[in-house]
Design a protein around this motif. Structure first.
Motif, short mmCIF file in Angstrom:
data_model
loop_
_atom_site.label_atom_id
_atom_site.label_comp_id
_atom_site.label_asym_id
_atom_site.label_seq_id
_atom_site.Cartn_x
_atom_site.Cartn_y
_atom_site.Cartn_z
N THR A 111 0.83 -1.21 0.00
CA THR A 111 0.00 0.00 0.00
C THR A 111 0.86 1.26 0.00
O THR A 111 0.35 2.36 0.13
CB THR A 111 -0.95 0.05 1.22
OG1 THR A 111 -0.15 0.13 2.41
CG2 THR A 111 -1.85 -1.18 1.29
N GLU A 112 2.18 1.09 -0.09
CA GLU A 112 3.06 2.26 -0.10
C GLU A 112 3.94 2.23 -1.35
O GLU A 112 3.89 1.28 -2.13
CB GLU A 112 3.90 2.27 1.18
CG GLU A 112 2.99 2.44 2.41
CD GLU A 112 3.74 2.49 3.74
OE1 GLU A 112 4.98 2.36 3.73
OE2 GLU A 112 3.06 2.67 4.76
N ASP A 113 4.77 3.27 -1.52
CA ASP A 113 5.58 3.39 -2.74
C ASP A 113 6.57 2.25 -2.89
O ASP A 113 6.88 1.83 -4.00
CB ASP A 113 6.35 4.72 -2.75
CG ASP A 113 5.39 5.89 -2.88
OD1 ASP A 113 4.23 5.64 -3.30
OD2 ASP A 113 5.78 7.02 -2.54
N ILE A 114 7.10 1.80 -1.77
CA ILE A 114 7.97 0.62 -1.84
C ILE A 114 7.37 -0.48 -0.97
O ILE A 114 6.69 -0.20 0.03
CB ILE A 114 9.43 0.93 -1.42
CG1 ILE A 114 9.48 1.42 0.04
CG2 ILE A 114 10.08 1.96 -2.34
CD1 ILE A 114 10.90 1.41 0.58
N PRO A 115 7.62 -1.74 -1.35
CA PRO A 115 7.03 -2.84 -0.58
C PRO A 115 7.67 -2.98 0.80
O PRO A 115 8.84 -2.62 0.98
CB PRO A 115 7.33 -4.07 -1.44
CG PRO A 115 8.45 -3.68 -2.34
CD PRO A 115 8.38 -2.20 -2.53
#
Ligand code: TXA
Ligand code: MG
Length: 318
Positions: A185-189
């Protein structure tokens, strides 16, 4: 019963509110129709699990992913394409199909496509009969060791299941520890729970750095698994790398000899076998009513990371 009848009977039982324990390649899950609130409430009760701990929804293939999740980042699609069916769970923004009673009131939902042939057949049949997803936590009582055989499920849950429920036997799970959970759910896992698919495998694939310990920094306060003091724990007290006393259980790789007076519970040849048999060995300690188990953790940047994560969570805290 013939395989086809067993599978189609189990799928229709799920649709009418039964709980079905079934094998996956990681551990056995206790399945319920993810849209049936009554069945889900009973599932929480059978596990004695607090209802704010979200459930993973299992589907037969990634084609069905967008029914449950939206705003899926490219890297998550790549992970799904590469590792599904298999031992990873993706945490994604939910669609309105994923109700609060599945997500523990969070705006995200956990999705997994398991590879075990029986799980796969059950999910395909369930969807063929009109189902959309099977919520399945590990088939153990809350805080206890996940089952990796059908016998272990019987041991854990038979006192709590009702006559309409069923336990399917698909042999010993191949991986032996739960799926890697990745917050997408964010820019990086971010890795919320390590498993057979490691951070290195993920960053090599997608060319992005991976957050190793996700703290749930985003607005929805991700409920990272196993934050509780004691998780994945047998009755016996687990200690890491100490010297066993007479009659204590002992788990280590096969090249480490059993200390005098200790009772060997497992001798895995490598880290893969270590993961596969760890939970069985911890259960064996309880069957033998051993007071303590001494574990020599494996090392390495493979499955050893997941094994050490579980061991730290199940060690005895005075
Ligand atoms: O290998 C596995 O993942 C097994 C098999 C049966 O698929 N399932 C499993 O489920 O381990 P469970 O419920 O025992 O552990 C799932 C963990 C829980 O600790 C839960 O907090 C976390 O996944 N989880 C589920 N949905 C989540 C979400 N939306 N956000 C953050 N964590 C989530
Ligand atoms: Mg669990």
């Amino acid at each position: 019963m013939h395989f086809e009848n067993l599978v189609s009977g189990s799928a229709s039982a799920l649709l009418s509110g039964s709980l079905i324990a079934f094998p996956t390649e990681t551990v056995y899950g206790l399945g319920a129709d993810a849209l049936n609130q009554d069945a889900i409430m009973r599932l929480y009760k059978v596990k004695a699990r607090p209802t704010d701990h979200p459930l993973i929804v299992h589907i037969s293939s990634m084609e069905r992913l967008d029914q449950w999740a939206e705003k899926i980042p490219d890297y998550a699609m790549e992970l799904a394409r590469t590792f599904w069916p298999g031992p990873i769970t993706l945490i994604l923004s939910r669609t309105n199909l994923a109700k609060d009673f599945i997500t523990g009131n969070q705006d995200s939902v956990g999705i997994r496509v398991p590879s075990h042939p029986l799980a796969s057949a059950l999910l395909t049949e369930f969807e063929g009969q009109g189902g959309l997803g099977v919520a399945a936590p590990s088939a153990n009582r809350f805080g206890k060791v996940s089952p990796t055989t059908a016998d272990a499920v019987v041991e854990e849950l038979s006192d709590y299941l009702s006559p309409i429920d069923l336990i399917l036997d698909g042999g010993t799970c191949e991986v032996g520890v739960e799926s890697t959970i990745i917050n997408c759910t964010e820019d990086i896992p971010g890795i919320l729970r390590p498993g057979a698919v490691t951070a290195t495998m993920i960053s090599n694939l997608i060319g992005l750095e991976v957050n190793q310990i996700a703290t749930g920094s985003n607005k929805s306060t991700i409920k990272a698994p196993g934050l509780l003091q004691s998780h994945y724990a047998p009755m016996a007290k687990v200690f890491l790398s100490t010297t066993p006393n007479l009659g204590d259980g002992f788990i280590a790789l096969s090249d480490i000899p059993t200390p005098p007076g200790a009772i060997r519970l497992a001798s895995p040849k490598n880290n893969k076998e270590y993961a596969q048999f760890l939970y069985q060995a911890l259960r064996l300690a309880d069957t033998k009513q051993l007071p303590n188990v001494i574990v020599i953790p494996p090392t390495g940047d493979d499955l050893a990371i997941a094994i050490c994560d579980r061991l730290e969570k199940c060690t005895y805290k005075s």
